[in-house]
Design an enzyme around this catalytic site. Sequence first.
Site, mmCIF file in Angstrom:
data_model
loop_
_atom_site.group_PDB
_atom_site.id
_atom_site.type_symbol
_atom_site.label_atom_id
_atom_site.label_comp_id
_atom_site.label_asym_id
_atom_site.label_seq_id
_atom_site.Cartn_x
_atom_site.Cartn_y
_atom_site.Cartn_z
ATOM 1 N N HIS A 1 1.134 -1.001 0.409
ATOM 2 C CA HIS A 1 -0.045 0.389 0.026
ATOM 3 C C HIS A 1 1.183 1.276 0.091
ATOM 4 C CE1 HIS A 1 -3.434 3.047 1.161
ATOM 5 N NE2 HIS A 1 -3.978 1.785 0.778
ATOM 6 N N ASP B 1 -8.003 -5.526 0.199
ATOM 7 C CA ASP B 1 -7.926 -6.445 -1.060
ATOM 8 C C ASP B 1 -7.964 -7.738 -0.513
ATOM 9 O OD1 ASP B 1 -9.376 -4.426 -2.317
ATOM 10 O OD2 ASP B 1 -7.816 -3.355 -3.287
HETATM 11 N N1 CMC Z 1 4.202 -7.955 -4.672
HETATM 12 C C1 CMC Z 1 5.224 -6.917 -4.826
HETATM 13 N N2 CMC Z 1 6.704 -6.716 -4.637
HETATM 14 C C2 CMC Z 1 5.479 -5.377 -4.629
HETATM 15 C C3 CMC Z 1 4.335 -5.436 -3.698
HETATM 16 C C4 CMC Z 1 3.279 -6.595 -4.313
HETATM 17 N N3 CMC Z 1 1.903 -6.682 -4.111
HETATM 18 N N4 CMC Z 1 4.262 -4.104 -4.429
HETATM 19 C C5 CMC Z 1 5.309 -3.055 -3.716
HETATM 20 N N5 CMC Z 1 5.903 -3.868 -4.284
HETATM 21 C C6 CMC Z 1 7.316 -3.843 -4.260
HETATM 22 C C7 CMC Z 1 7.324 -2.653 -5.258
HETATM 23 O O1 CMC Z 1 7.941 -3.309 -6.683
HETATM 24 C C8 CMC Z 1 8.539 -1.937 -5.291
HETATM 25 O O2 CMC Z 1 9.905 -2.487 -4.679
HETATM 26 P P1 CMC Z 1 11.508 -1.739 -5.569
HETATM 27 O O3 CMC Z 1 11.095 -0.387 -4.587
HETATM 28 O O4 CMC Z 1 11.976 -3.015 -5.598
HETATM 29 O O5 CMC Z 1 10.993 -1.444 -7.480
HETATM 30 C C9 CMC Z 1 8.602 -1.611 -3.890
HETATM 31 O O6 CMC Z 1 7.907 -2.397 -2.800
HETATM 32 C C10 CMC Z 1 7.683 -0.028 -3.709
HETATM 33 O O7 CMC Z 1 6.226 -0.576 -4.939
HETATM 34 P P2 CMC Z 1 5.366 1.287 -5.603
HETATM 35 O O8 CMC Z 1 5.218 0.343 -6.835
HETATM 36 O O9 CMC Z 1 6.643 2.392 -5.655
HETATM 37 O O10 CMC Z 1 4.654 0.945 -4.156
HETATM 38 P P3 CMC Z 1 3.670 2.063 -4.400
HETATM 39 O O11 CMC Z 1 3.003 2.761 -3.495
HETATM 40 O O12 CMC Z 1 3.736 3.311 -5.580
HETATM 41 O O13 CMC Z 1 2.004 0.817 -4.822
HETATM 42 C C11 CMC Z 1 0.611 -0.618 -4.275
HETATM 43 C C12 CMC Z 1 1.414 0.451 -3.614
HETATM 44 C C13 CMC Z 1 -1.032 -0.778 -4.093
HETATM 45 C C14 CMC Z 1 0.219 -0.392 -5.838
HETATM 46 C C15 CMC Z 1 1.923 -1.528 -4.774
HETATM 47 O O14 CMC Z 1 2.369 -2.480 -3.611
HETATM 48 C C16 CMC Z 1 0.791 -2.516 -5.326
HETATM 49 O O15 CMC Z 1 0.940 -2.773 -6.585
HETATM 50 N N6 CMC Z 1 0.098 -3.496 -4.989
HETATM 51 C C17 CMC Z 1 -0.396 -5.036 -5.354
HETATM 52 C C18 CMC Z 1 -2.066 -3.971 -5.898
HETATM 53 C C19 CMC Z 1 -3.071 -4.458 -5.039
HETATM 54 O O16 CMC Z 1 -3.434 -5.073 -3.600
HETATM 55 N N7 CMC Z 1 -3.549 -2.909 -4.488
HETATM 56 C C20 CMC Z 1 -4.348 -2.313 -4.237
HETATM 57 C C21 CMC Z 1 -4.448 -1.253 -2.850
HETATM 58 S S1 CMC Z 1 -5.218 -1.617 -1.272
HETATM 59 C C22 CMC Z 1 -7.613 -1.136 -1.998
HETATM 60 C C23 CMC Z 1 -6.926 0.608 -2.217
HETATM 61 O O17 CMC Z 1 -7.672 1.314 -1.927
HETATM 62 O O18 CMC Z 1 -6.975 0.481 -3.558
#
Ligand code: CMC
Length: 431
Positions: free
Chosen positions: A308, A366
């Site tokens: 998140h 989720d």
């Molecule tokens: N699985 C594996 N690696 C992950 C995941 C994951 N679910 N989420 C983040 N990472 C890694 C990502 O690759 C990155 O690694 P690095 O620093 O080496 O590049 C690091 O963790 C930080 O991730 P980010 O994408 O920069 O973080 P963000 O804040 O931009 O993204 C997120 C947040 C929710 C989009 C992401 O964690 C994700 O894609 N999760 C899976 C989708 C999901 O479950 N979404 C629902 C969110 S909660 C409901 C809502 O309110 O929408």
Amino acid sequence: MPESKMTATLTFDNKSIQLPMHSPSVGPDVIDIRKLYAEGDVFTYDPGFTSTAACESAITYIDGDKGELLYRGYPIEQLAEKSSYLEVCNLLLYGELPTETQLRDFVVRVTMHTMVHEQMHYFFRGFRRDSHPMATMVGVVGAMSAFYHDSLDINDEWQREVAAIRLIAKTPTIAAMAYKYSIGQPFVYPRNDLSYAANFLHMCFSVPAEPYHVNPILAKAMDRIFTLHADHEQNASTSTVRLAGSSGANPFACIAAGIACLWGPAHGGANQACLEMLREIGTVDRIPEYIARAKDKNDPFRLMGFGHRVYKNFDPRAKVMKESADEVLDLLGIHNNETLKVAKELERIALEDEYFVSKKLYPNVDFYSGIILEAMGFPTSMFTPIFALSRTVGWIAQWKEMIADKDQKIGRPRQLYVGATQRDYVDIAKR
Ligand code: CMC
């Protein structure tokens, strides 16, 4: 806006600019950069708004480090346990927990708007039966502006209120109709003698040929799912609603924009993607393979339902959801559910794994919601529409707050331009 005694000084290129600061009631202080371009001829760069507060808000607060979510100051755990969704709607919209009379009045007002214009039934028929219900919802909620002309004037407070009530009352009806349409069953009219959540289950699962009794425990679980999704401060879809609304667009168009944004798998679409992932994993012994894929930089696969932007400790909604999952499966007599087993084991492994621990990746809302919704009988395609109808109150409360905010301006981000500088047109024959 709460002024702070502190100021920030930005020094660059032999210039020094004093920037005012603001202190929130809780959370990090804020540097006010509104005059930065006028005084310093520079922009700030923050893709994804990771460090930028785009508005002032008094509705919802998240402390990502503590894993805390407050609606108008009240912890989500308390609301999920003691309150009801419509009481939470009242709280989010008007700022305080209602008295008994206020709540009764609010419930009546919402309930009186549950039906949709009869003409809308024909509107649905323009969609293909195999449309995703989110596609149908974006279209039909947007089309509400073509049906309810008397609540489109955003400068009229009464019309804004009517639009808010209509949206909260009608999105469950529209979501249920999208579902019924997709499975070829007749639309089921709302029943105003039922609670908000029970009525939704009734519109989704009853058929004219047979009596249908809503299980009160399932209705309670449904109500709790609505509450857990009701608002989440300035997330992507809420920011979309605010940005769309900043131009003066009508509330139905703005909420349709929010629904479109929510659909993405990184946001609300994750609940569908998560259950599909758990099913694909299938058995506990295949988990390591998927953990390895999630860690592989060259593989775009992510563990859905994990991570998140704001929560870096745990998502308090996921905790409540996990408890609900156990309760609902127990109630329905679903024991040894393979998907739940995979989910629990996946959570256990990920919480101990160095990659997930160091990146502070925890199960989010989720992760368990899909398991409950599937047990209730919903297909995966309905998971995100359920998120959308629950979040409608948050979107509309934030939209109303924005319209009433004197500092509100049309949303118009700047850019770091890296394209070609000016050049002359070349005739096609000479290229
Ligand atoms: N699985 C594996 N690696 C992950 C995941 C994951 N679910 N989420 C983040 N990472 C890694 C990502 O690759 C990155 O690694 P690095 O620093 O080496 O590049 C690091 O963790 C930080 O991730 P980010 O994408 O920069 O973080 P963000 O804040 O931009 O993204 C997120 C947040 C929710 C989009 C992401 O964690 C994700 O894609 N999760 C899976 C989708 C999901 O479950 N979404 C629902 C969110 S909660 C409901 C809502 O309110 O929408």
